[in-house]
Design an enzyme around this catalytic site. Structure first.
Site, PDB file in Angstrom:
ATOM      1  N   SER A  11       9.037  -0.118  10.211  1.00  0.00           N
ATOM      2  CA  SER A  11       7.902  -0.625   9.432  1.00  0.00           C
ATOM      3  C   SER A  11       8.031  -2.128   9.245  1.00  0.00           C
ATOM      4  O   SER A  11       8.966  -2.608   8.609  1.00  0.00           O
ATOM      5  CB  SER A  11       7.853   0.072   8.073  1.00  0.00           C
ATOM      6  OG  SER A  11       6.899  -0.569   7.259  1.00  0.00           O
ATOM      7  N   HIS A  36       5.274   0.430  13.121  1.00  0.00           N
ATOM      8  CA  HIS A  36       4.444   0.886  12.002  1.00  0.00           C
ATOM      9  C   HIS A  36       4.010  -0.350  11.198  1.00  0.00           C
ATOM     10  O   HIS A  36       4.842  -1.166  10.822  1.00  0.00           O
ATOM     11  CB  HIS A  36       5.295   1.827  11.142  1.00  0.00           C
ATOM     12  CG  HIS A  36       4.611   2.446   9.970  1.00  0.00           C
ATOM     13  ND1 HIS A  36       3.911   3.630  10.063  1.00  0.00           N
ATOM     14  CD2 HIS A  36       4.545   2.072   8.668  1.00  0.00           C
ATOM     15  CE1 HIS A  36       3.444   3.959   8.866  1.00  0.00           C
ATOM     16  NE2 HIS A  36       3.810   3.028   7.998  1.00  0.00           N
ATOM     17  N   ASP A  38       1.728  -1.612   7.787  1.00  0.00           N
ATOM     18  CA  ASP A  38       1.162  -1.158   6.515  1.00  0.00           C
ATOM     19  C   ASP A  38       0.135  -2.137   5.987  1.00  0.00           C
ATOM     20  O   ASP A  38       0.482  -3.254   5.596  1.00  0.00           O
ATOM     21  CB  ASP A  38       2.280  -1.048   5.472  1.00  0.00           C
ATOM     22  CG  ASP A  38       3.276   0.048   5.811  1.00  0.00           C
ATOM     23  OD1 ASP A  38       2.865   1.219   5.827  1.00  0.00           O
ATOM     24  OD2 ASP A  38       4.455  -0.274   6.060  1.00  0.00           O
ATOM     25  N   MET A  40      -2.392  -2.925   2.959  1.00  0.00           N
ATOM     26  CA  MET A  40      -2.636  -2.540   1.550  1.00  0.00           C
ATOM     27  C   MET A  40      -3.739  -3.407   0.963  1.00  0.00           C
ATOM     28  O   MET A  40      -3.918  -4.553   1.386  1.00  0.00           O
ATOM     29  CB  MET A  40      -1.365  -2.750   0.722  1.00  0.00           C
ATOM     30  CG  MET A  40      -0.140  -2.057   1.266  1.00  0.00           C
ATOM     31  SD  MET A  40       1.275  -2.410   0.204  1.00  0.00           S
ATOM     32  CE  MET A  40       2.602  -1.721   1.213  1.00  0.00           C
ATOM     33  N   HIS A  69      -0.976   2.124   9.262  1.00  0.00           N
ATOM     34  CA  HIS A  69      -1.050   2.924   8.039  1.00  0.00           C
ATOM     35  C   HIS A  69      -1.906   2.154   7.028  1.00  0.00           C
ATOM     36  O   HIS A  69      -1.460   1.157   6.471  1.00  0.00           O
ATOM     37  CB  HIS A  69       0.386   3.142   7.521  1.00  0.00           C
ATOM     38  CG  HIS A  69       0.467   3.867   6.209  1.00  0.00           C
ATOM     39  ND1 HIS A  69       1.634   3.900   5.462  1.00  0.00           N
ATOM     40  CD2 HIS A  69      -0.441   4.601   5.524  1.00  0.00           C
ATOM     41  CE1 HIS A  69       1.426   4.606   4.361  1.00  0.00           C
ATOM     42  NE2 HIS A  69       0.167   5.036   4.373  1.00  0.00           N
ATOM     43  N   MET A  71      -3.402   1.693   3.584  1.00  0.00           N
ATOM     44  CA  MET A  71      -3.319   2.089   2.172  1.00  0.00           C
ATOM     45  C   MET A  71      -4.437   1.354   1.443  1.00  0.00           C
ATOM     46  O   MET A  71      -4.205   0.457   0.631  1.00  0.00           O
ATOM     47  CB  MET A  71      -1.943   1.721   1.606  1.00  0.00           C
ATOM     48  CG  MET A  71      -0.872   2.733   1.974  1.00  0.00           C
ATOM     49  SD  MET A  71       0.787   2.085   1.714  1.00  0.00           S
ATOM     50  CE  MET A  71       0.996   1.293   3.292  1.00  0.00           C
ATOM     51  N   MET A 140       4.036  10.885   2.785  1.00  0.00           N
ATOM     52  CA  MET A 140       4.689   9.815   2.032  1.00  0.00           C
ATOM     53  C   MET A 140       5.878  10.400   1.274  1.00  0.00           C
ATOM     54  O   MET A 140       5.731  11.369   0.523  1.00  0.00           O
ATOM     55  CB  MET A 140       3.721   9.167   1.039  1.00  0.00           C
ATOM     56  CG  MET A 140       2.617   8.339   1.667  1.00  0.00           C
ATOM     57  SD  MET A 140       3.172   7.138   2.908  1.00  0.00           S
ATOM     58  CE  MET A 140       4.324   6.137   1.955  1.00  0.00           C
ATOM     59  N   ASP A 178       7.449   8.746   5.792  1.00  0.00           N
ATOM     60  CA  ASP A 178       7.454   7.304   5.490  1.00  0.00           C
ATOM     61  C   ASP A 178       7.933   7.043   4.067  1.00  0.00           C
ATOM     62  O   ASP A 178       7.294   7.468   3.109  1.00  0.00           O
ATOM     63  CB  ASP A 178       6.011   6.790   5.685  1.00  0.00           C
ATOM     64  CG  ASP A 178       5.863   5.297   5.497  1.00  0.00           C
ATOM     65  OD1 ASP A 178       6.874   4.598   5.324  1.00  0.00           O
ATOM     66  OD2 ASP A 178       4.701   4.838   5.535  1.00  0.00           O
TER      67      ASP A 178
HETATM   68  C1  DX5 Z   1       5.377   2.081   1.745  1.00  0.00           C
HETATM   69  C2  DX5 Z   1       5.070   1.867   3.197  1.00  0.00           C
HETATM   70  C3  DX5 Z   1       6.250   2.069   4.068  1.00  0.00           C
HETATM   71  C4  DX5 Z   1       7.386   1.114   3.807  1.00  0.00           C
HETATM   72  C5  DX5 Z   1       8.649   1.891   4.049  1.00  0.00           C
HETATM   73  O1  DX5 Z   1       4.217   2.113   1.007  1.00  0.00           O
HETATM   74  O2  DX5 Z   1       4.055   2.772   3.627  1.00  0.00           O
HETATM   75  O3  DX5 Z   1       5.896   2.065   5.448  1.00  0.00           O
HETATM   76  O4  DX5 Z   1       7.379  -0.026   4.621  1.00  0.00           O
HETATM   77  O5  DX5 Z   1       9.728   1.099   3.720  1.00  0.00           O
HETATM   78  P1  DX5 Z   1      11.174   1.687   3.419  1.00  0.00           P
HETATM   79  O6  DX5 Z   1      11.658   2.337   4.685  1.00  0.00           O
HETATM   80  O7  DX5 Z   1      11.949   0.454   3.055  1.00  0.00           O
HETATM   81  O8  DX5 Z   1      11.035   2.656   2.292  1.00  0.00           O
HETATM   82 ZN    ZN Z   2       3.714   3.040   5.854  1.00  0.00          ZN
END
Ligand code: DX5
Ligand code: ZN
Length: 221
Positions: A11, A36, A38, A40, A69, A71, A140, A178
């Site tokens: 990620s 991956h 993210d 947000m 991903h 969010m 999650m 994740d």
């Molecule tokens: C959290 C994200 C994850 C995050 C995971 O909301 O969706 O993808 O980057 O990070 P680690 O592996 O550090 O928990």
């Molecule tokens: Zn994620």
């Protein structure tokens, strides 16, 4: 399915954003299967990460499939942008998708694989009537919004129940997990039936990310 190797999806949230080029080159040279990313919005989750300009900047460098991903609220509004960024797979959250079947169809029409993400408290039985239409379920294992959080143990049992549902229906839907994934939690998730492990801090904050990715690939169940 025995013999089918699991995938590792580092990620980018945990990467060094001042040196994104080197981080992407590390991913390219590593045994990582996917990257991956993210996105947000500060509305669905209490944090803001990065948006489409960063995905576009990564696109020409990245040699691995991109796993996005979202969010964000109303993810169906951004299918065109995610596809334009070269995404292989687009994950939307169940909790913000009142017309999930329409969203999943639109993702596929945009030539991407469709993933549906469940927050830790969202039960898998809600997928009973959509799972046959999706390529992946993203579970999650932390409350979404931040990297570096503690793994929620309940996810192992949830993964096993989801695997049972998929096998019972004769499907090949992938299970991705994740949040808080390391070698120890990763191994137990693979045993429970996970196919793809997302891992942020455990890879990027280690002194040797390529070696850590290799070790995660070598996990056996
Ligand atoms: C959290 C994200 C994850 C995050 C995971 O909301 O969706 O993808 O980057 O990070 P680690 O592996 O550090 O928990
Ligand atoms: Zn994620």
């Amino acid at each position: 399915m025995p013999g089918m190797k699991h995938k590792i999806a580092p990620s980018l949230l945990a990467a060094d954003f001042l040196h994104l080029q080197q981080e992407i080159e590390m991913i390219n040279n590593s045994e990582a299967d996917w990257l991956h990313m993210d996105v947000m919005d500060g509305v669905f989750v209490p944090n803001i990460s990065f948006g489409f300009p960063i995905l576009e900047a990564v696109k020409p460098l990245l040699k691995k499939p991109l796993d996005v991903h979202l969010m964000i609220v109303e993810p169906q509004k951004f299918i065109r942008e995610v596809a334009a960024a070269g995404a292989y797979l687009m994950n939307v959250h169940y909790e913000v998708s009142p017309h999930l079947r329409r969203t999943v169809s639109a993702i596929k029409e945009a030539d991407m694989k469709a993933g549906v993400t469940l927050n830790p408290h969202t039960p898998i039985h809600l997928l009973e009537d959509i799972i046959q239409d999706i390529d992946m379920v993203l579970l999650m294992s932390v409350n979404p919004g931040f990297g570096g959080q503690k793994f929620i143990e309940h996810t192992v049992e949830k993964t096993a129940r989801l695997k049972d549902m998929i096998l019972r229906k004769g499907l090949h839907t992938l299970i991705e997990v994740d949040g808080g994934v390391n070698k120890e939690t990763g191994k137990r998730l693979l045993t429970a039936g996970a196919d793809v492990l997302v891992t942020g801090n455990f890879v990027f904050k280690s002194p040797n990310p390529m070696q850590v990715i290799k070790e995660l690939k070598e996990l056996t169940v």
